[in-house]
Design a protein around this motif. Structure first.
Motif, mmCIF file in Angstrom:
data_model
loop_
_atom_site.group_PDB
_atom_site.id
_atom_site.type_symbol
_atom_site.label_atom_id
_atom_site.label_comp_id
_atom_site.label_asym_id
_atom_site.label_seq_id
_atom_site.Cartn_x
_atom_site.Cartn_y
_atom_site.Cartn_z
ATOM 1 N N ALA A 34 0.378 -1.221 0.020
ATOM 2 C CA ALA A 34 0.143 -0.076 0.158
ATOM 3 C C ALA A 34 0.378 1.198 0.339
ATOM 4 O O ALA A 34 0.514 2.385 -0.639
ATOM 5 C CB ALA A 34 -1.147 -0.208 1.192
ATOM 6 N N ARG A 35 2.115 1.121 0.582
ATOM 7 C CA ARG A 35 2.319 2.639 1.179
ATOM 8 C C ARG A 35 3.518 2.888 -0.430
ATOM 9 O O ARG A 35 4.102 3.497 -1.592
ATOM 10 C CB ARG A 35 3.567 1.860 1.478
ATOM 11 N N ASP A 36 3.578 1.382 -1.217
ATOM 12 C CA ASP A 36 4.469 1.565 -2.342
ATOM 13 C C ASP A 36 3.548 1.886 -3.835
ATOM 14 O O ASP A 36 4.237 2.771 -4.131
ATOM 15 C CB ASP A 36 5.072 0.246 -2.820
ATOM 16 N N LEU A 37 2.427 1.965 -3.561
ATOM 17 C CA LEU A 37 1.155 1.844 -4.456
ATOM 18 C C LEU A 37 1.119 3.505 -4.516
ATOM 19 O O LEU A 37 0.984 4.297 -4.940
ATOM 20 C CB LEU A 37 0.125 1.755 -4.006
ATOM 21 N N GLU A 38 1.092 4.485 -2.942
ATOM 22 C CA GLU A 38 1.145 5.551 -2.805
ATOM 23 C C GLU A 38 2.327 6.409 -2.891
ATOM 24 O O GLU A 38 1.972 7.868 -3.802
ATOM 25 C CB GLU A 38 0.624 5.778 -1.174
ATOM 26 N N LEU A 39 3.330 5.421 -3.041
ATOM 27 C CA LEU A 39 4.612 6.462 -3.364
ATOM 28 C C LEU A 39 4.146 6.741 -4.781
ATOM 29 O O LEU A 39 4.181 7.475 -5.681
ATOM 30 C CB LEU A 39 5.699 5.573 -3.031
ATOM 31 N N VAL A 40 4.231 5.931 -5.367
ATOM 32 C CA VAL A 40 4.486 5.757 -6.736
ATOM 33 C C VAL A 40 2.652 6.547 -7.398
ATOM 34 O O VAL A 40 3.366 7.603 -8.478
ATOM 35 C CB VAL A 40 3.374 4.169 -7.584
ATOM 36 N N GLN A 41 2.304 6.647 -6.392
ATOM 37 C CA GLN A 41 0.568 7.602 -6.797
ATOM 38 C C GLN A 41 1.565 9.227 -6.357
ATOM 39 O O GLN A 41 1.342 10.025 -7.240
ATOM 40 C CB GLN A 41 -0.187 7.174 -6.285
ATOM 41 N N LEU A 42 2.277 9.245 -5.569
ATOM 42 C CA LEU A 42 3.060 11.060 -5.266
ATOM 43 C C LEU A 42 4.094 11.367 -6.184
ATOM 44 O O LEU A 42 4.194 12.273 -6.488
ATOM 45 C CB LEU A 42 3.160 10.379 -3.960
#
Length: 193
Positions: A34-42
């Protein structure tokens, strides 16, 4: 007593052994995904915002340049209508000077000579002011006919000049900057035939 030594097959087997639990199976792994996905989105959002910022900066730079160019043109061409009205004054001064032939000038009395000298000085001063505001006479006799700055009144058959060359000026033309203020009224050479 148990034998602690393992054969190389057993050691490789343990290292290559049965697959461990996939990272998604644990709550910590799900949190990392979830953090990786959020990081990619950011990162994508940051890239998009950076692109917008660069485009906005470029638009602002273009707007500034266009405003400067329009200001310079407005300054240059602001006097166009006023200058166009003053052209008739210049024409009348030329007519006044041309009204008295050179031989009559020599025979004229002192008052008439002074009057003509005053008209010549006034005309020169008017042309200096025109020049200061980037208003200039259009080149005519001997120049190639340019419909942007010349208005042909007649054609004159001649061998003296190549066809399409201005051979006579009837009225002076003026330009302000790169624009025609008033076209010169001219006669244009044509081939004799």
């Amino acid at each position: 007593m148990a034998d602690d030594t393992k054969s190389p097959e057993q050691t490789n087997g343990a290292q290559q052994g049965a697959p461990e639990a996939a990272p998604q199976d644990t709550p910590e792994a799900a949190e990392i995904d979830a953090r990786d996905l959020e990081l990619v989105q950011l990162k994508e959002e940051t890239a998009a915002l950076k692109d917008r910022l660069l485009r906005t900066a470029a638009d602002m730079d273009n707007l500034r340049k266009r405003a400067e160019r329009e200001k310079a043109e407005a300054t240059l061409y602001a006097a166009t209508n006023f200058a166009r009205d003053l052209l008739s004054v210049s024409d009348n001064m030329q007519r006044a000077l041309a009204a008295l032939p050179a031989e009559s000038r020599e025979k004229a009395d002192e008052a008439t000579k002074n009057l003509l000298a005053g008209i010549e000085m006034t005309e020169r001063e008017l042309l200096k002011v025109f020049n200061r505001y980037n208003i200039r006479k259009v080149e005519t006799v001997g120049a190639k006919f340019d419909p942007n700055f010349h208005q042909a009144l007649f054609e004159l058959p001649t061998k003296e000049y190549p066809p399409g060359t201005v051979v006579q000026e009837m009225q002076s033309g003026f330009a302000i900057g790169d624009r025609c203020l008033r076209p010169a009224m001219v006669g244009v050479a044509k081939a004799e035939g």
